[in-house]
Design a protein around this motif. Sequence first.
Motif, PDB file in Angstrom:
ATOM      1  N   SER A 176      10.413  19.943  -4.861  1.00 39.45           N
ATOM      2  CA  SER A 176       9.375  20.319  -3.898  1.00 39.45           C
ATOM      3  C   SER A 176       9.988  21.060  -2.723  1.00 39.45           C
ATOM      4  N   THR A 177       9.188  21.897  -2.090  1.00 41.11           N
ATOM      5  CA  THR A 177       9.615  22.600  -0.882  1.00 41.11           C
ATOM      6  C   THR A 177       9.791  21.595   0.247  1.00 41.11           C
ATOM      7  N   LYS A 178      10.953  21.655   0.917  1.00 37.78           N
ATOM      8  CA  LYS A 178      11.223  20.747   2.029  1.00 37.78           C
ATOM      9  C   LYS A 178      10.675  21.340   3.326  1.00 37.78           C
ATOM     10  N   VAL A 179       9.836  20.570   4.003  1.00 39.68           N
ATOM     11  CA  VAL A 179       9.294  20.970   5.297  1.00 39.68           C
ATOM     12  C   VAL A 179       9.732  19.952   6.343  1.00 39.68           C
ATOM     13  N   LEU A 180      10.371  20.447   7.405  1.00 37.10           N
ATOM     14  CA  LEU A 180      10.716  19.595   8.539  1.00 37.10           C
ATOM     15  C   LEU A 180       9.725  19.884   9.663  1.00 37.10           C
ATOM     16  N   LEU A 181       9.069  18.838  10.141  1.00 37.87           N
ATOM     17  CA  LEU A 181       8.068  18.972  11.198  1.00 37.87           C
ATOM     18  C   LEU A 181       8.563  18.261  12.445  1.00 37.87           C
ATOM     19  N   THR A 182       8.558  18.959  13.572  1.00 35.51           N
ATOM     20  CA  THR A 182       8.842  18.299  14.853  1.00 35.51           C
ATOM     21  C   THR A 182       7.510  18.035  15.558  1.00 35.51           C
ATOM     22  N   GLY A 183       7.503  17.022  16.417  1.00 32.61           N
ATOM     23  CA  GLY A 183       6.250  16.687  17.109  1.00 32.61           C
ATOM     24  C   GLY A 183       5.242  16.015  16.202  1.00 32.61           C
ATOM     25  N   SER A 184       5.735  15.258  15.233  1.00 30.28           N
ATOM     26  CA  SER A 184       4.846  14.672  14.216  1.00 30.28           C
ATOM     27  C   SER A 184       3.935  13.578  14.751  1.00 30.28           C
ATOM     28  N   VAL A 225       1.524  16.305   3.079  1.00 30.88           N
ATOM     29  CA  VAL A 225       1.752  15.316   2.012  1.00 30.88           C
ATOM     30  C   VAL A 225       0.780  15.549   0.856  1.00 30.88           C
ATOM     31  N   ASP A 226      -0.485  15.819   1.196  1.00 28.49           N
ATOM     32  CA  ASP A 226      -1.499  16.070   0.162  1.00 28.49           C
ATOM     33  C   ASP A 226      -1.171  17.292  -0.682  1.00 28.49           C
ATOM     34  N   ARG A 227      -0.416  18.214  -0.089  1.00 20.06           N
ATOM     35  CA  ARG A 227      -0.050  19.442  -0.817  1.00 20.06           C
ATOM     36  C   ARG A 227       1.301  19.320  -1.498  1.00 20.06           C
ATOM     37  N   ASP A 228       1.817  18.082  -1.574  1.00 22.41           N
ATOM     38  CA  ASP A 228       3.041  17.775  -2.317  1.00 22.41           C
ATOM     39  C   ASP A 228       4.296  18.417  -1.755  1.00 22.41           C
ATOM     40  N   TYR A 229       4.315  18.677  -0.446  1.00 19.69           N
ATOM     41  CA  TYR A 229       5.563  19.089   0.180  1.00 19.69           C
ATOM     42  C   TYR A 229       6.465  17.866   0.346  1.00 19.69           C
ATOM     43  N   ASP A 230       7.766  18.106   0.351  1.00 20.54           N
ATOM     44  CA  ASP A 230       8.744  17.065   0.650  1.00 20.54           C
ATOM     45  C   ASP A 230       8.892  17.057   2.169  1.00 20.54           C
ATOM     46  N   VAL A 231       8.223  16.116   2.833  1.00 24.12           N
ATOM     47  CA  VAL A 231       8.046  16.167   4.281  1.00 24.12           C
ATOM     48  C   VAL A 231       9.069  15.301   5.015  1.00 24.12           C
ATOM     49  N   PHE A 232       9.754  15.944   5.961  1.00 24.94           N
ATOM     50  CA  PHE A 232      10.642  15.252   6.889  1.00 24.94           C
ATOM     51  C   PHE A 232      10.052  15.421   8.290  1.00 24.94           C
ATOM     52  N   VAL A 233      10.113  14.373   9.093  1.00 27.55           N
ATOM     53  CA  VAL A 233       9.657  14.477  10.469  1.00 27.55           C
ATOM     54  C   VAL A 233      10.804  14.112  11.400  1.00 27.55           C
ATOM     55  N   LEU A 234      10.942  14.897  12.466  1.00 25.80           N
ATOM     56  CA  LEU A 234      11.988  14.653  13.461  1.00 25.80           C
ATOM     57  C   LEU A 234      11.373  13.942  14.647  1.00 25.80           C
ATOM     58  N   VAL A 252      19.448  17.780   5.982  1.00 30.44           N
ATOM     59  CA  VAL A 252      18.108  17.878   5.390  1.00 30.44           C
ATOM     60  C   VAL A 252      17.959  19.145   4.558  1.00 30.44           C
ATOM     61  N   GLN A 253      18.528  20.253   5.031  1.00 28.65           N
ATOM     62  CA  GLN A 253      18.398  21.557   4.368  1.00 28.65           C
ATOM     63  C   GLN A 253      16.925  21.934   4.144  1.00 28.65           C
ATOM     64  N   PRO A 254      16.152  22.012   5.233  1.00 25.98           N
ATOM     65  CA  PRO A 254      14.728  22.344   5.067  1.00 25.98           C
ATOM     66  C   PRO A 254      14.527  23.792   4.641  1.00 25.98           C
ATOM     67  N   ASP A 255      13.518  24.016   3.815  1.00 31.14           N
ATOM     68  CA  ASP A 255      13.119  25.385   3.485  1.00 31.14           C
ATOM     69  C   ASP A 255      12.275  25.972   4.611  1.00 31.14           C
ATOM     70  N   ILE A 256      11.488  25.093   5.242  1.00 27.98           N
ATOM     71  CA  ILE A 256      10.523  25.506   6.268  1.00 27.98           C
ATOM     72  C   ILE A 256      10.603  24.522   7.433  1.00 27.98           C
ATOM     73  N   VAL A 257      10.481  25.048   8.640  1.00 28.34           N
ATOM     74  CA  VAL A 257      10.348  24.205   9.830  1.00 28.34           C
ATOM     75  C   VAL A 257       9.044  24.545  10.526  1.00 28.34           C
ATOM     76  N   PHE A 273      16.993  29.404   3.999  1.00 29.73           N
ATOM     77  CA  PHE A 273      15.871  29.128   4.915  1.00 29.73           C
ATOM     78  C   PHE A 273      14.774  30.181   4.768  1.00 29.73           C
ATOM     79  N   ARG A 274      13.498  29.716   4.750  1.00 28.63           N
ATOM     80  CA  ARG A 274      12.396  30.615   4.408  1.00 28.63           C
ATOM     81  C   ARG A 274      11.410  30.913   5.532  1.00 28.63           C
TER      82      ARG A 274
END
Length: 317
Positions: free
Chosen positions: A3-11, A24-33, A69-74, A115-116
């Motif tokens: 899955s695409t890794k997404v790191l979200l700040t301000g979660s 999460v509903d869209r099946d992203y691999d979600v990380f929160v900082l 983490v190596q996120p694809d998207i932030v 990074f994308r």
Amino acid sequence: MPSTKVLLTGSTGFIGSHIVPLLVDRDYDVFVLERYVTGRFVLGQMRSVKTVFGDLREYSTIKKIISEVQPDIVIHLAAISPVAYSYEHPQEVIEANFMGTVNLAEACIREVPHFRHFLFASTSETYGNGPNPRREDTPQNPNSPYAVTKHACEKYLMYMRDGHNFPITILRPFNTYGRKDNTHFVVERTIVQMLQSETVRLGDPNPVRDLLYIDDHTNAYLTCLENEKAIGEVFNFSTGIGVSIKQLVEIISKLTGFEGEVIWNTIPPRPLDIMELIGDYTKAKKTLGWEPKFKLEDGLKRSIEYWRNKLLKDKTM
């Protein structure tokens, strides 16, 4: 395929807490900082959301997190955002908002070869006072420490875009309402006071704002996410319709059935305030196909229903 890794700040903030379950509903691999180990659960999603802890002001910590983490998207939402607070604490706001953004973006470009996309939450506040409606090319005149930091972040990210081909999207949302746990902003403050008492105390009735419902705001991020047309661009997200605070209060009064008294000018004015702020979302509509779905009354009805139920529940507990 991973899955695409997404790191979200301000979660845990207003916008972030609404975006997490959508990712999460869209099946992203979600990380929160998160800044502190607080023991909070992010919307009860801990089984599908991974939490990493760090302070955006500490580059070495952020660099290590991004490397691991190596996120694809932030999606970078984290900021000290109350405008009034920024007047009294400019150094803190500059460090958190500007240096935090620089640290995060620099870590992404240096530590993640694949990074994308870097989506940055700017604000309509960067426009300051000026002609309406505001377009993306309207001159910016930020008039608070908070707005200055967001403007500076935009400029730094544009430098990274132009100098290093860094894949950014800058979002400038207009004033958003639909909060579930915060009554410090005018829509929620008015609703809760009208539901709870016979007297409502507010500030200046004259400023005009373009009010965006939370679902339209979060949809802006989802529309930009992984969209090639969004990369390298700046977008307004607004309704294109202005309403004065006085008109807003009259609408809420009608929808809540409030018959009490409204007392104005009970909150000190800001050193500099934007008297009229209306956005033009034509670019987002033409480029991305985004447009607001909620009319003001519809969004207010949803907000009133939520707060009515919440206050009733709190009263019976």
